[in-house]
Design a protein around this motif. Structure first.
Motif, PDB file in Angstrom:
ATOM      1  N   TYR A  59       0.864  -1.179   0.000  1.00 52.75           N
ATOM      2  CA  TYR A  59       0.000   0.000   0.000  1.00 52.75           C
ATOM      3  C   TYR A  59       0.898   1.226   0.000  1.00 52.75           C
ATOM      4  O   TYR A  59       1.960   1.234   0.647  1.00 52.75           O
ATOM      5  CB  TYR A  59      -0.882   0.011   1.254  1.00 52.75           C
ATOM      6  N   LYS A 101      -1.977  -7.721  11.848  1.00 49.37           N
ATOM      7  CA  LYS A 101      -3.053  -7.378  10.925  1.00 49.37           C
ATOM      8  C   LYS A 101      -2.659  -6.184  10.048  1.00 49.37           C
ATOM      9  O   LYS A 101      -2.373  -5.098  10.536  1.00 49.37           O
ATOM     10  CB  LYS A 101      -4.326  -7.045  11.689  1.00 49.37           C
ATOM     11  N   ASP A 103      -4.567  -4.407   8.202  1.00 48.77           N
ATOM     12  CA  ASP A 103      -5.540  -3.323   8.320  1.00 48.77           C
ATOM     13  C   ASP A 103      -5.233  -2.404   9.505  1.00 48.77           C
ATOM     14  O   ASP A 103      -5.546  -1.209   9.459  1.00 48.77           O
ATOM     15  CB  ASP A 103      -6.956  -3.887   8.466  1.00 48.77           C
ATOM     16  N   THR A 104      -4.634  -2.950  10.544  1.00 52.24           N
ATOM     17  CA  THR A 104      -4.279  -2.123  11.695  1.00 52.24           C
ATOM     18  C   THR A 104      -3.309  -1.030  11.283  1.00 52.24           C
ATOM     19  O   THR A 104      -3.396   0.107  11.755  1.00 52.24           O
ATOM     20  CB  THR A 104      -3.673  -2.978  12.818  1.00 52.24           C
ATOM     21  N   LEU A 106      -3.077   0.286   8.282  1.00 49.53           N
ATOM     22  CA  LEU A 106      -3.752   1.221   7.377  1.00 49.53           C
ATOM     23  C   LEU A 106      -4.559   2.263   8.125  1.00 49.53           C
ATOM     24  O   LEU A 106      -4.728   3.382   7.641  1.00 49.53           O
ATOM     25  CB  LEU A 106      -4.654   0.460   6.406  1.00 49.53           C
TER      26      LEU A 106
END
Length: 129
Positions: A59, A101, A103-104, A106
């Motif tokens: 990302y 994780k 997502d953590t 992000l």
């Protein structure tokens, strides 16, 4: 739990390149997603780039797309941030952070209760014009 140490920062001229390294201790590094963040004086910490556990997906924040590249070598317990075409506004303390994780990472700078499990101590990058 892993322990992270960043290196590679320094003082450079605008237009230069630098490669930051984030070296992790511990044998479970491959179980962690890793992100690179920075914090400039008087500004909020921002996420720049992140990589999933395998390194096969990444990302990037819009402001660094095309200039910064994140990569990882799990055999060396290391995640890199290659930075090119540096600008004075890139001056900041750069941190790596790890969490099981992705997502953590992000949402680490947008959600109050989302904090990566491990942070490094930071490395200073200064870009002069």
């Amino acid at each position: 739990q892993v322990h992270l140490v960043e290196s590679g920062g320094g003082s450079v001229q605008a237009g230069s390149s630098l490669r930051l390294s984030c070296v992790a201790s511990g044998r479970t590094f491959s179980r962690y997603a890793v992100g690179w963040f920075r914090q400039a004086p008087g500004k909020e910490r921002e996420l720049l780039a992140a990589t999933i556990k395998s390194g096969s997906s990444t990302y990037y924040e819009d402001s660094v797309k095309g200039r910064f590249t994140v990569s990882r070598d799990n055999d060396k317990n290391t995640v890199y941030l290659q930075m090119k075409s540096l600008k004075p506004e890139d001056t900041a303390v750069y941190y790596c952070a790890a969490d099981p994780k992705f997502d953590t990472l992000l949402v680490a700078t947008t959600e109050k209760d989302s904090d990566p499990e491990v942070w490094g101590q930071g490395t200073l990058v200064t870009v002069s014009s």
